[in-house]
Write a protein that holds these residues in place. Structure first.
Motif, PDB file in Angstrom:
ATOM      1  N   ASN A  99      20.054   3.613 -22.079  1.00 39.99           N
ATOM      2  CA  ASN A  99      21.277   2.940 -22.526  1.00 39.99           C
ATOM      3  C   ASN A  99      21.102   1.442 -22.309  1.00 39.99           C
ATOM      4  O   ASN A  99      21.164   0.951 -21.182  1.00 39.99           O
ATOM      5  N   HIS A 100      20.836   0.747 -23.405  1.00 39.93           N
ATOM      6  CA  HIS A 100      20.518  -0.677 -23.302  1.00 39.93           C
ATOM      7  C   HIS A 100      21.257  -1.449 -24.408  1.00 39.93           C
ATOM      8  O   HIS A 100      20.721  -2.353 -25.038  1.00 39.93           O
ATOM      9  N   GLY A 101      22.481  -1.010 -24.679  1.00 44.70           N
ATOM     10  CA  GLY A 101      23.275  -1.713 -25.687  1.00 44.70           C
ATOM     11  C   GLY A 101      22.713  -1.519 -27.090  1.00 44.70           C
ATOM     12  O   GLY A 101      21.956  -0.584 -27.355  1.00 44.70           O
TER      13      GLY A 101
ATOM     14  N   GLY B 265      27.678  -4.404 -37.266  1.00 41.18           N
ATOM     15  CA  GLY B 265      27.455  -3.829 -35.939  1.00 41.18           C
ATOM     16  C   GLY B 265      25.990  -3.770 -35.567  1.00 41.18           C
ATOM     17  O   GLY B 265      25.174  -4.572 -36.056  1.00 41.18           O
ATOM     18  N   GLY B 266      25.664  -2.819 -34.696  1.00 39.02           N
ATOM     19  CA  GLY B 266      24.281  -2.731 -34.234  1.00 39.02           C
ATOM     20  C   GLY B 266      23.815  -1.296 -34.157  1.00 39.02           C
ATOM     21  O   GLY B 266      24.586  -0.369 -34.367  1.00 39.02           O
ATOM     22  N   VAL B 267      22.544  -1.153 -33.868  1.00 38.21           N
ATOM     23  CA  VAL B 267      22.004   0.190 -33.627  1.00 38.21           C
ATOM     24  C   VAL B 267      21.469   0.228 -32.196  1.00 38.21           C
ATOM     25  O   VAL B 267      21.065  -0.806 -31.648  1.00 38.21           O
ATOM     26  N   ALA B 268      21.465   1.434 -31.633  1.00 35.90           N
ATOM     27  CA  ALA B 268      21.064   1.585 -30.235  1.00 35.90           C
ATOM     28  C   ALA B 268      19.693   0.955 -30.008  1.00 35.90           C
ATOM     29  O   ALA B 268      18.772   1.107 -30.816  1.00 35.90           O
ATOM     30  N   HIS B 269      19.559   0.270 -28.910  1.00 38.49           N
ATOM     31  CA  HIS B 269      18.343  -0.456 -28.584  1.00 38.49           C
ATOM     32  C   HIS B 269      17.673   0.238 -27.404  1.00 38.49           C
ATOM     33  O   HIS B 269      18.169   0.171 -26.286  1.00 38.49           O
ATOM     34  N   THR B 270      16.566   0.910 -27.675  1.00 35.77           N
ATOM     35  CA  THR B 270      15.921   1.647 -26.585  1.00 35.77           C
ATOM     36  C   THR B 270      14.495   1.164 -26.331  1.00 35.77           C
ATOM     37  O   THR B 270      13.798   1.683 -25.464  1.00 35.77           O
ATOM     38  N   ASP B 271      14.111   0.160 -27.069  1.00 39.96           N
ATOM     39  CA  ASP B 271      12.722  -0.299 -27.032  1.00 39.96           C
ATOM     40  C   ASP B 271      12.490  -1.220 -25.835  1.00 39.96           C
ATOM     41  O   ASP B 271      12.165  -2.398 -25.991  1.00 39.96           O
TER      42      ASP B 271
ATOM     43  N   ASP C 264      20.787   0.156 -18.111  1.00 39.44           N
ATOM     44  CA  ASP C 264      20.912  -1.227 -17.641  1.00 39.44           C
ATOM     45  C   ASP C 264      21.912  -2.007 -18.489  1.00 39.44           C
ATOM     46  O   ASP C 264      22.046  -3.216 -18.329  1.00 39.44           O
ATOM     47  N   ALA C 265      22.658  -1.313 -19.369  1.00 39.59           N
ATOM     48  CA  ALA C 265      23.770  -1.976 -20.057  1.00 39.59           C
ATOM     49  C   ALA C 265      25.015  -1.869 -19.184  1.00 39.59           C
ATOM     50  O   ALA C 265      25.848  -2.779 -19.155  1.00 39.59           O
ATOM     51  N   GLY C 266      25.159  -0.767 -18.465  1.00 37.03           N
ATOM     52  CA  GLY C 266      26.282  -0.625 -17.529  1.00 37.03           C
ATOM     53  C   GLY C 266      27.615  -0.404 -18.206  1.00 37.03           C
ATOM     54  O   GLY C 266      28.663  -0.672 -17.621  1.00 37.03           O
ATOM     55  N   ASP C 267      27.598   0.073 -19.441  1.00 33.83           N
ATOM     56  CA  ASP C 267      28.857   0.244 -20.159  1.00 33.83           C
ATOM     57  C   ASP C 267      29.226   1.727 -20.277  1.00 33.83           C
ATOM     58  O   ASP C 267      28.573   2.585 -19.684  1.00 33.83           O
ATOM     59  N   HIS C 268      30.281   2.002 -21.071  1.00 36.48           N
ATOM     60  CA  HIS C 268      30.776   3.375 -21.175  1.00 36.48           C
ATOM     61  C   HIS C 268      29.730   4.362 -21.687  1.00 36.48           C
ATOM     62  O   HIS C 268      29.751   5.529 -21.311  1.00 36.48           O
ATOM     63  N   ALA C 269      28.846   3.902 -22.594  1.00 30.52           N
ATOM     64  CA  ALA C 269      28.007   4.851 -23.327  1.00 30.52           C
ATOM     65  C   ALA C 269      27.170   5.724 -22.387  1.00 30.52           C
ATOM     66  O   ALA C 269      27.016   6.929 -22.627  1.00 30.52           O
ATOM     67  N   ALA C 270      26.654   5.134 -21.299  1.00 31.68           N
ATOM     68  CA  ALA C 270      25.813   5.920 -20.388  1.00 31.68           C
ATOM     69  C   ALA C 270      26.636   7.024 -19.734  1.00 31.68           C
ATOM     70  O   ALA C 270      26.178   8.172 -19.620  1.00 31.68           O
ATOM     71  N   LEU C 271      27.838   6.680 -19.293  1.00 38.83           N
ATOM     72  CA  LEU C 271      28.663   7.674 -18.604  1.00 38.83           C
ATOM     73  C   LEU C 271      29.130   8.752 -19.565  1.00 38.83           C
ATOM     74  O   LEU C 271      29.222   9.927 -19.218  1.00 38.83           O
ATOM     75  N   GLN C 272      29.429   8.317 -20.781  1.00 41.35           N
ATOM     76  CA  GLN C 272      29.871   9.279 -21.777  1.00 41.35           C
ATOM     77  C   GLN C 272      28.745  10.280 -22.094  1.00 41.35           C
ATOM     78  O   GLN C 272      28.967  11.475 -22.204  1.00 41.35           O
ATOM     79  N   ALA C 273      27.535   9.734 -22.227  1.00 38.47           N
ATOM     80  CA  ALA C 273      26.385  10.611 -22.489  1.00 38.47           C
ATOM     81  C   ALA C 273      26.150  11.534 -21.296  1.00 38.47           C
ATOM     82  O   ALA C 273      25.895  12.733 -21.458  1.00 38.47           O
ATOM     83  N   ALA C 274      26.276  10.985 -20.084  1.00 40.10           N
ATOM     84  CA  ALA C 274      26.064  11.797 -18.872  1.00 40.10           C
ATOM     85  C   ALA C 274      27.054  12.946 -18.826  1.00 40.10           C
ATOM     86  O   ALA C 274      26.691  14.086 -18.486  1.00 40.10           O
TER      87      ALA C 274
ATOM     88  N   ARG D 194      28.186  -6.889 -27.754  1.00 35.33           N
ATOM     89  CA  ARG D 194      29.245  -7.287 -26.802  1.00 35.33           C
ATOM     90  C   ARG D 194      30.208  -6.102 -26.656  1.00 35.33           C
ATOM     91  O   ARG D 194      29.752  -4.999 -26.487  1.00 35.33           O
ATOM     92  N   ASN D 195      31.524  -6.328 -26.754  1.00 35.41           N
ATOM     93  CA  ASN D 195      32.422  -5.171 -26.651  1.00 35.41           C
ATOM     94  C   ASN D 195      33.478  -5.230 -27.752  1.00 35.41           C
ATOM     95  O   ASN D 195      33.478  -6.142 -28.597  1.00 35.41           O
ATOM     96  N   THR D 196      34.375  -4.259 -27.765  1.00 36.33           N
ATOM     97  CA  THR D 196      35.374  -4.146 -28.832  1.00 36.33           C
ATOM     98  C   THR D 196      36.279  -5.372 -28.876  1.00 36.33           C
ATOM     99  O   THR D 196      36.600  -5.883 -29.955  1.00 36.33           O
ATOM    100  N   HIS D 197      36.695  -5.827 -27.706  1.00 35.76           N
ATOM    101  CA  HIS D 197      37.584  -6.987 -27.689  1.00 35.76           C
ATOM    102  C   HIS D 197      36.885  -8.206 -28.285  1.00 35.76           C
ATOM    103  O   HIS D 197      37.468  -8.937 -29.090  1.00 35.76           O
ATOM    104  N   ALA D 198      35.642  -8.407 -27.906  1.00 39.50           N
ATOM    105  CA  ALA D 198      34.902  -9.567 -28.418  1.00 39.50           C
ATOM    106  C   ALA D 198      34.767  -9.479 -29.933  1.00 39.50           C
ATOM    107  O   ALA D 198      34.902 -10.490 -30.649  1.00 39.50           O
ATOM    108  N   ALA D 199      34.521  -8.275 -30.444  1.00 38.22           N
ATOM    109  CA  ALA D 199      34.365  -8.098 -31.891  1.00 38.22           C
ATOM    110  C   ALA D 199      35.668  -8.446 -32.609  1.00 38.22           C
ATOM    111  O   ALA D 199      35.675  -9.134 -33.642  1.00 38.22           O
ATOM    112  N   ILE D 200      36.775  -7.978 -32.035  1.00 40.13           N
ATOM    113  CA  ILE D 200      38.079  -8.206 -32.673  1.00 40.13           C
ATOM    114  C   ILE D 200      38.482  -9.681 -32.561  1.00 40.13           C
ATOM    115  O   ILE D 200      39.037 -10.271 -33.496  1.00 40.13           O
ATOM    116  N   TYR D 201      38.167 -10.289 -31.447  1.00 43.50           N
ATOM    117  CA  TYR D 201      38.477 -11.722 -31.274  1.00 43.50           C
ATOM    118  C   TYR D 201      37.633 -12.564 -32.240  1.00 43.50           C
ATOM    119  O   TYR D 201      38.140 -13.494 -32.879  1.00 43.50           O
ATOM    120  N   ASP D 202      36.353 -12.232 -32.364  1.00 39.72           N
ATOM    121  CA  ASP D 202      35.491 -12.911 -33.353  1.00 39.72           C
ATOM    122  C   ASP D 202      36.171 -12.913 -34.717  1.00 39.72           C
ATOM    123  O   ASP D 202      36.235 -13.935 -35.416  1.00 39.72           O
TER     124      ASP D 202
END
Ligand code: FMN
Ligand code: SF4
Length: 678
Positions: A606-608, A478-484, A515-525, A662-670
């Protein structure tokens, strides 16, 4: 014979349905040129094979040219569809299931800039919020034409071997006539309920006279729009009785609600975090009032709820539609007493949200759905047993482990944390999204079944992995949050994942730059505003949260608007500076010429994520393929044969966010498409 209420046959007119579970009409957006070709066929047949009693294919197949496809619908107005339909009905019947199709005219629920660019028609000029077209008020000759179009399309479906057709009358043209909110016509098609129902009755009569009695005809309709001024419950019950008494229809498929807005649609088809079976009692009331065959679907995600729906006599047939997108073999597993092995629908609604963005419907955690031509729902055994080491027990790693286990390989998973799940475990910390955890729980149970070893609190070093003497190593760290991402002040910001995980306490006046536009920003908000803080979400995009999509956005908005969270689009956070115990956020714009400031006490970025890939690069020189994946072999479904280093000890692959965010579906499809050929 089984005493399970779900497995009892049901006699619908001349048809005997083999059990009580149906897939209700839905358009997965798989048509090619408006026709149900091989992909559509394979998807549909897989559900018939899985044991469902009846599959209602093709939601919203278009009967007229001025009902152009808005989500890649089938074009039932074309004669060339008949052989495609015949191919599908023959194959489904061969598997012992019945098959119907839903026909519709979308009325105002479409756009004029699709298909043949014809004006959109409706019984009023009122625009539908979701599709935005201002309709032409329908004329007498339109009405005549469309009634004939319905009859022609039904005749084509009968010629194609369908067991019946269902008319869509919630949010589409038929009920745009019935609802006082969308019908401004004077008689004979406007005004009284008799007049408002006339169009639907005329269509039913025209179809029945064309197809005869030995053909099922049903209506899926809203019996309560749940909108001020619309069709309410008492009128809905009256409509239900009139449909029955017309003698023209064979069953009622009950809907409650309206679909003209994203919020309305989401109440009709609830997503994760919303109640299960919210309209089942209502469907039961319609059945009690009419004493007529009643069907219903709306978030019946599990067998126990479906069984209750039938056993309690609320409905005659119960729909498990998304549940079958997640697991096409539900009925077979019930019969084989393997209910606990059913892959659970987690209500993520990736499937449905995608079709409204113009994509095909994919299940967030079953990458074989809609890809039946290339991806297996049941993974075949491998010829040679291999030793597979997987690093990471998030969705990608666990899917790889499950698939490799099902192939019969010896599988060992190393996970640095004390529990599995990766980012999903964090996502599921939000009470509304806790169903997501079933993605992990189901895989853990499957891994146990296949004898996969999972080692927790196990930080895998290169030597640990080499000591296992593997044939294949899969890195799914996986990855770690990218804020740099700022020109200055990166050390002053926190990530949305810091907030969601509880590692960082929320501030009291917070700017979230997303600027990732995904769930994490809204969840944090939601988390920060819920703790009482003032929150502004800022994005450089034209609209906020583009990756969250329409129906998933609804519960967030219901919560965030009440918490007074504000949204600022088209502005970019450039840098952050400290000023005493406050932060100054310097804001610009991609459009140029703007420089503003915000004074806050916390900035969340929130930048993925950025890949956690140290172990991959450490192992790369020791592998036979140097980590290379042949894209051609991957896509063609062939085993990976790249050799760049014949002295290497194992094949090495990297999947999911360990490659790129990417997202959960992409990870599972990979994971599925790689591991199924190992
Ligand atoms: C991808 C997708 C497309 C759908 N399209 C239609 C449609 O065209 N017509 C319709 O009546 N319902 C449509 N539905 C709704 C389903 O028939 C069903 O009512 C809904 O998914 C709720 O049932 P469930 O919770 O069992 O999935 C669609 C659902 C999905 C997931
Ligand atoms: S994407 Fe989510 S809602 Fe849709 S079928 Fe899959 S698990 Fe169910």
């Amino acid at each position: 014979m089984s005493s399970d209420p779900l497995l009892q046959p049901y006699k619908l007119k001349h048809l005997t349905l083999r059990n009580r579970i149906i897939v209700t009409s839905h358009e997965p957006a798989y048509p090619e040129d408006g026709m149900p070709k091989e992909r559509y066929l394979a998807y549909t047949v897989e559900r018939a094979k899985g044991g469902v009693a009846m599959t209602m294919t093709a939601g919203s197949a278009a009967v007229s040219k001025d009902s152009p496809p808005v989500f890649n619908n089938l074009l039932a107005y074309k004669d060339e569809i008949v052989p495609w339909i015949r191919q599908m009905t023959d194959a489904v019947h061969e598997e012992g299931a019945a098959i119907m199709i839903q026909l519709t005219h979308l009325g105002r629920r479409t756009r004029w800039d699709k298909g043949d660019w014809l004006p959109v028609v409706a019984p009023s000029h009122h625009r539908e919020a979701s599709h935005r077209a201002f309709p032409k008020k329908i004329e007498d000759w339109d009405i005549e034409r469309i009634i004939k179009d319905f009859a022609d399309a039904a005749e084509r479906m009968k010629a194609g071997g369908m067991d019946g057709v269902e008319l869509e009358a919630y949010g589409h043209l038929l009920d745009q006539f019935t609802s006082p909110l969308t019908n401004d016509l004077d008689g004979p098609y406007g005004g009284s309920l008799d007049n408002r129902m006339r169009f639907c009755m005329d269509v039913l009569k025209a179809i029945r006279s064309r197809v005869g009695e030995d053909f099922i005809l049903g209506v899926r309709y809203t019996a309560d729009e749940a909108l001020p001024g619309g069709t309410g419950k008492s009128e809905g019950i009256e409509i239900s009785k009139r449909l029955k008494e017309s003698g023209l229809v064979d069953y009622l498929n009950v809907i409650r609600g309206h679909i003209d807005t994203d919020a309305g649609l989401t109440d009709v088809i609830p997503i994760q975090g919303m109640a299960n079976a919210p309209h089942l009692d209502f469907a039961g009331e319609i059945r009690a009032a009419t004493n007529f065959p009643t069907f219903h679907a709306a978030k019946i995600p599990d067998v126990a709820t479906a069984r209750h729906a039938i056993a309690s006599g609320k409905v005659d047939m119960i729909g498990m539609t998304r549940a079958h997108m997640t697991d096409p073999h539900i009925v077979r597993k019930i019969i084989e007493k393997r209910e606990d092995e059913i892959r659970p629908c987690v209500g993520a609604n990736y499937c449905l949200d995608r079709i409204y963005q113009g994509g095909a419907a994919y299940c967030i955690h079953n990458a074989a759905t809609g890809r039946e031509l290339t991806m297996p729902h049941i993974v075949p055994k491998a010829e040679t047993r291999k030793k597979i080491v997987i690093v990471g027990a998030g969705p990608a790693g666990l899917e790889a482990a499950r698939v490799a286990g099902e192939r019969g390989h010896e599988v060992v998973v190393f996970e640095a944390a004390s529990d599995p799940g990766g980012q999903i475990r964090l996502t599921a910390l939000s009470p509304r999204r806790k169903e997501m955890m079933s993605i992990i729980d189901w895989r853990i149970a499957q891994c146990e079944k296949y004898g996969v070893t999972i080692k927790y609190n196990a930080w895998a070093e290169a030597e640990t992995i080499e000591a296992e003497n593997p044939d294949v190593v899969i890195i799914a760290t996986g990855g770690v949050a990218h804020t740099d991402v700022l020109s200055k002040g990166n050390e002053l910001v926190v990530s949305s994942w810091d907030i969601i995980s509880g590692d960082v306490k929320p501030g009291s006046n917070v700017l979230i730059f997303d600027d990732a536009g995904d769930h994490a920003a809204l969840q944090a908000a939601e988390f920060i505003a819920g703790a009482g803080a003032k929150v502004e979400i800022m994005t450089p995009d034209r609209s906020f949260s583009p990756e969250v999509m329409a129906m998933n956005l609804v519960p967030y908005m219901r919560s965030l608007q009440k918490l007074d969270v504000t949204f600022t689009v088209t502005y970019r956070l450039e840098s952050v500076e400290k000023n005493g115990n406050q932060l100054i956020a310097n804001v610009g714009s991609d459009y140029g010429g703007i420089s503003k400031q915000r004074v806050v006490d916390q900035v969340v970025v929130n930048h993925g994520t950025i890949p956690l890939d140290d172990i991959y690069f450490e192992l790369k020189p020791k592998s036979t393929n140097h980590g290379e994946i042949s894209q051609d072999e991957l896509i063609a479904g062939q085993p990976q044969s790249v050799v760049r280093n014949p002295q290497g000890q194992f094949q090495l692959f990297r999947i999911g966010d360990a490659v790129s965010a990417r997202n959960t579906h992409a990870a599972i499809y990979d994971a599925l498409r790689l591991a199924k050929d190992i």
